[in-house]
Design a protein around this motif. Structure first.
Motif, mmCIF file in Angstrom:
data_model
loop_
_atom_site.group_PDB
_atom_site.id
_atom_site.type_symbol
_atom_site.label_atom_id
_atom_site.label_comp_id
_atom_site.label_asym_id
_atom_site.label_seq_id
_atom_site.Cartn_x
_atom_site.Cartn_y
_atom_site.Cartn_z
ATOM 1 N N GLU A 134 0.842 -1.208 0.000
ATOM 2 C CA GLU A 134 0.000 0.000 0.000
ATOM 3 C C GLU A 134 0.876 1.257 0.000
ATOM 4 O OE1 GLU A 134 -3.126 -0.384 -0.371
ATOM 5 O OE2 GLU A 134 -3.936 -2.028 0.855
ATOM 6 N N PHE A 135 1.945 1.228 0.802
ATOM 7 C CA PHE A 135 2.813 2.400 0.879
ATOM 8 C C PHE A 135 3.509 2.666 -0.460
ATOM 9 C CE2 PHE A 135 6.804 4.592 1.599
ATOM 10 C CZ PHE A 135 6.397 5.684 2.367
ATOM 11 N N PHE A 136 4.037 1.620 -1.057
ATOM 12 C CA PHE A 136 4.715 1.782 -2.351
ATOM 13 C C PHE A 136 3.755 2.325 -3.397
ATOM 14 C CE2 PHE A 136 9.093 0.076 -2.956
ATOM 15 C CZ PHE A 136 9.395 -0.168 -1.624
ATOM 16 N N LEU A 137 2.545 1.792 -3.431
ATOM 17 C CA LEU A 137 1.590 2.193 -4.457
ATOM 18 C C LEU A 137 1.157 3.648 -4.267
ATOM 19 C CD1 LEU A 137 0.464 0.800 -6.873
ATOM 20 C CD2 LEU A 137 -1.600 0.254 -5.552
ATOM 21 N N LYS A 138 1.016 4.048 -3.013
ATOM 22 C CA LYS A 138 0.624 5.425 -2.728
ATOM 23 C C LYS A 138 1.773 6.386 -3.070
ATOM 24 C CE LYS A 138 0.658 6.820 1.477
ATOM 25 N NZ LYS A 138 0.466 6.891 2.926
ATOM 26 N N THR A 139 3.000 5.948 -2.746
ATOM 27 C CA THR A 139 4.162 6.809 -2.965
ATOM 28 C C THR A 139 4.570 6.874 -4.439
ATOM 29 O OG1 THR A 139 4.916 6.142 -0.768
ATOM 30 C CG2 THR A 139 6.516 7.283 -2.170
ATOM 31 N N TRP A 140 4.498 5.713 -5.102
ATOM 32 C CA TRP A 140 4.882 5.624 -6.512
ATOM 33 C C TRP A 140 3.762 4.932 -7.284
ATOM 34 C CZ3 TRP A 140 8.721 3.641 -2.853
ATOM 35 C CH2 TRP A 140 9.683 4.605 -2.515
ATOM 36 N N PRO A 141 2.752 5.677 -7.735
ATOM 37 C CA PRO A 141 1.546 5.083 -8.335
ATOM 38 C C PRO A 141 1.814 4.329 -9.644
ATOM 39 C CG PRO A 141 1.161 7.373 -7.722
ATOM 40 C CD PRO A 141 2.632 7.142 -7.606
ATOM 41 N N ARG A 142 2.877 4.737 -10.367
ATOM 42 C CA ARG A 142 3.185 4.065 -11.638
ATOM 43 C C ARG A 142 4.642 3.625 -11.636
ATOM 44 N NH1 ARG A 142 1.628 9.395 -14.692
ATOM 45 N NH2 ARG A 142 3.091 9.934 -13.042
ATOM 46 N N VAL A 143 4.957 2.684 -12.484
ATOM 47 C CA VAL A 143 6.327 2.166 -12.548
ATOM 48 C C VAL A 143 7.310 3.274 -12.908
ATOM 49 C CG1 VAL A 143 6.168 1.384 -14.967
ATOM 50 C CG2 VAL A 143 7.795 0.286 -13.388
ATOM 51 N N THR A 144 6.851 4.256 -13.683
ATOM 52 C CA THR A 144 7.736 5.369 -14.051
ATOM 53 C C THR A 144 8.039 6.270 -12.843
ATOM 54 O OG1 THR A 144 5.732 6.470 -14.860
ATOM 55 C CG2 THR A 144 7.180 5.486 -16.506
ATOM 56 N N ASP A 145 7.088 6.334 -11.896
ATOM 57 C CA ASP A 145 7.344 7.086 -10.661
ATOM 58 C C ASP A 145 8.425 6.397 -9.838
ATOM 59 O OD1 ASP A 145 5.250 8.882 -11.289
ATOM 60 O OD2 ASP A 145 3.793 7.468 -10.464
ATOM 61 N N LEU A 146 8.321 5.083 -9.767
ATOM 62 C CA LEU A 146 9.314 4.304 -9.028
ATOM 63 C C LEU A 146 10.688 4.442 -9.681
ATOM 64 C CD1 LEU A 146 9.806 2.331 -6.692
ATOM 65 C CD2 LEU A 146 9.087 0.470 -8.207
ATOM 66 N N ALA A 147 10.702 4.418 -11.003
ATOM 67 C CA ALA A 147 11.961 4.541 -11.748
ATOM 68 C C ALA A 147 12.634 5.879 -11.472
ATOM 69 C CB ALA A 147 11.703 4.375 -13.246
ATOM 70 N N ALA A 148 11.829 6.925 -11.253
ATOM 71 C CA ALA A 148 12.365 8.267 -11.050
ATOM 72 C C ALA A 148 12.815 8.505 -9.615
ATOM 73 C CB ALA A 148 11.308 9.306 -11.444
ATOM 74 N N ALA A 149 12.472 7.607 -8.696
ATOM 75 C CA ALA A 149 12.808 7.800 -7.282
ATOM 76 C C ALA A 149 14.286 7.500 -7.034
ATOM 77 C CB ALA A 149 11.943 6.887 -6.417
ATOM 78 N N PRO A 150 14.910 8.181 -6.051
ATOM 79 C CA PRO A 150 16.271 7.801 -5.657
ATOM 80 C C PRO A 150 16.278 6.413 -5.011
ATOM 81 C CG PRO A 150 15.625 9.952 -4.728
ATOM 82 C CD PRO A 150 14.396 9.315 -5.281
ATOM 83 N N LEU A 151 17.331 5.641 -5.287
ATOM 84 C CA LEU A 151 17.428 4.285 -4.717
ATOM 85 C C LEU A 151 17.303 4.314 -3.194
ATOM 86 C CD1 LEU A 151 17.972 1.243 -4.781
ATOM 87 C CD2 LEU A 151 20.432 1.757 -4.885
ATOM 88 N N ASP A 152 17.888 5.321 -2.546
ATOM 89 C CA ASP A 152 17.837 5.373 -1.079
ATOM 90 C C ASP A 152 16.401 5.503 -0.566
ATOM 91 O OD1 ASP A 152 20.528 5.017 -0.890
ATOM 92 O OD2 ASP A 152 21.025 7.083 -0.368
ATOM 93 N N ALA A 189 11.927 2.713 2.053
ATOM 94 C CA ALA A 189 10.545 2.195 2.079
ATOM 95 C C ALA A 189 10.528 0.679 2.266
ATOM 96 C CB ALA A 189 9.822 2.581 0.789
ATOM 97 N N TRP A 190 11.619 0.045 1.856
ATOM 98 C CA TRP A 190 11.708 -1.420 1.933
ATOM 99 C C TRP A 190 12.193 -1.876 3.313
ATOM 100 C CZ3 TRP A 190 10.282 -4.297 -2.448
ATOM 101 C CH2 TRP A 190 10.488 -5.682 -2.375
ATOM 102 N N GLN A 191 12.667 -0.975 4.142
ATOM 103 C CA GLN A 191 13.326 -1.358 5.396
ATOM 104 C C GLN A 191 12.424 -2.266 6.230
ATOM 105 O OE1 GLN A 191 12.400 2.707 8.011
ATOM 106 N NE2 GLN A 191 14.419 1.829 8.124
ATOM 107 N N GLY A 192 13.000 -3.349 6.734
ATOM 108 C CA GLY A 192 12.245 -4.311 7.526
ATOM 109 C C GLY A 192 11.674 -5.458 6.710
ATOM 110 N N LEU A 193 11.626 -5.304 5.401
ATOM 111 C CA LEU A 193 11.036 -6.366 4.567
ATOM 112 C C LEU A 193 12.060 -7.459 4.244
ATOM 113 C CD1 LEU A 193 8.300 -7.014 3.347
ATOM 114 C CD2 LEU A 193 8.893 -5.671 1.341
#
Length: 352
Positions: A58-76, A81-85
């Motif tokens: 849910e958090f990933f989808l809200k933060t990066w609604p499309r794959v292009t949004d995720l692609a544009a995000a800094p790796l850090d 967002a992945w911490q703990g997974l």
DNA sequence: TATACGTGGTT
DNA sequence: TAACCAAGTAT
């Protein structure tokens, strides 16, 4: 044989129509699933339970609604967002894959198993799952659930992983030509909720009439596995360094390997054998009057146990040291894996 | 083919 | 409590 398998797949699909669970990444019945949601969920679900994945998804989808949004995000940001997974290579490959989709595929996922297989973080299971669930392509994803269902259905006594090719072959021969996405998800749901590793609910199972393990053996004995190796214990020292501003030293781990790219409390190497504080001090970020805190921090990774001793020290604010000086109130801004959160909690408990 | 790679829930 | 194991992949 063919008609028997058809009967099995029809039972499975009929069960699915009656017991289908709603999950955030699933399309409404009969609707086309969104490849981005299917991909994102499948990567998160690798070796991870549905319950754990939900909030991250849910958090990933809200933060990066499309794959292009995720692609544009800094790796850090993605690692944070992945911490703990866990299995942080998944997050690094997720980001890498998003960039490939955005820059080389016009923002759209390939619609077939073999092209999907070429993308970072997508292996045989995930390629088949996306092809079937998002694109309705005939494919036979075999995860741990389906492995177990098939191993029991045919009472396969050869242990995993040697039996894997046989199980994949049997799974393929069972796969119907229609509703392949529903069928794959149904089989996984059956494995997760009925054909469980322990105390399976065979009386509720749509496959029980065909299941060889149910009729001739003990279902819980399948799948057979090679015996596990014992985990060694590694030990190390973490350095809780506070400067005159009250800030704590953190640093980013190397890009590859264990916890790659994540933020850590600086520590010595983790080695098997007794921990030597004296030797650890040679690996400290600087020379200081280190004081040992009481107790140890324990954590277990996939292939080893870890015991950490924490030492504290101080330095001046103008010390030039490679790393991130961080206030206690700012720890949450960084991608701290669970072991590091444990070390932070331990240090804070002993520095009051 | 074997090993590295996290974490949390269950038994 | 220690072991098991969960919608695996990369090397």
């Amino acid at each position: 044989m063919a008609s028997h398998n058809l009967n099995i797949s029809e039972n499975v699909l009929s069960w699915y129509d009656r017991h289908r669970r709603h999950l955030p990444w699933r399309a409404a019945p009969g609707a086309q699933a969104d490849p981005y949601l299917v991909w994102l969920s499948e990567i998160m679900l690798q070796q991870t339970t549905v319950a754990t994945v939900k909030t991250y998804f849910e958090f990933f989808l809200k933060t990066w609604p499309r794959v292009t949004d995720l692609a544009a995000a800094p790796l850090d940001d993605v690692l944070h967002a992945w911490q703990g997974l866990g299995y942080y290579a998944r997050a690094r490959n997720l980001h890498k894959c998003a960039k490939v989709i955005a820059t080389e595929h016009d923002g759209r996922f390939p619609n077939n198993e073999s092209d999907l297989l070429g993308l970072p973080g997508i292996g045989p299971y995930t390629a088949a799952a996306i092809a079937a669930i998002a694109f309705g392509q005939k494919a036979s994803p075999v995860d741990g659930n389906i492995e177990r269902v098939v191993a029991r259905l045919y009472a396969i006594s050869e242990p995993l992983p040697k039996s894997k090719p046989k199980i994949v072959e049997m799974a393929q021969s069972l796969t119907p030509d229609k509703r392949v996405g529903d069928y794959a998800q149904a089989l996984m749901d059956i494995g997760a909720t009925i054909c469980t590793p322990k105390k399976p609910s065979c009386s509720l199972c749509p496959l029980s009439d065909s299941c060889k393990a149910t009729s001739t053996a003990v279902p819980e004995d399948f799948p057979a596995r090679e015996p596990k190796k014992q985990k060694p214990t590694r030990r190390g020292t973490a350095f809780w360094l506070v400067n005159s501003e009250g800030e704590i030293l953190l640093r980013r781990r190397p890009e590859k390997g264990l916890l790659g790219g994540m933020i850590e409390v600086p520590s010595s190497d983790w080695r098997e054998g007794k921990n030597s504080l004296k030797k650890a001090f040679d690996e400290a970020p600087l020379t200081a009057a280190w004081e040992k805190m009481p107790g140890k921090v324990r954590h277990t990774f996939t292939h080893f146990h870890l015991e950490i001793e924490v030492v504290s020290g101080t330095c001046s604010a103008d010390q030039s040291i490679d790393g991130i000086w961080c206030r206690q109130t700012e720890f949450h801004q960084h991608a701290l894996p669970t072991i590091m959160k444990k070390i932070v909690a331990h240090a804070l408990k002993h520095t009051q």
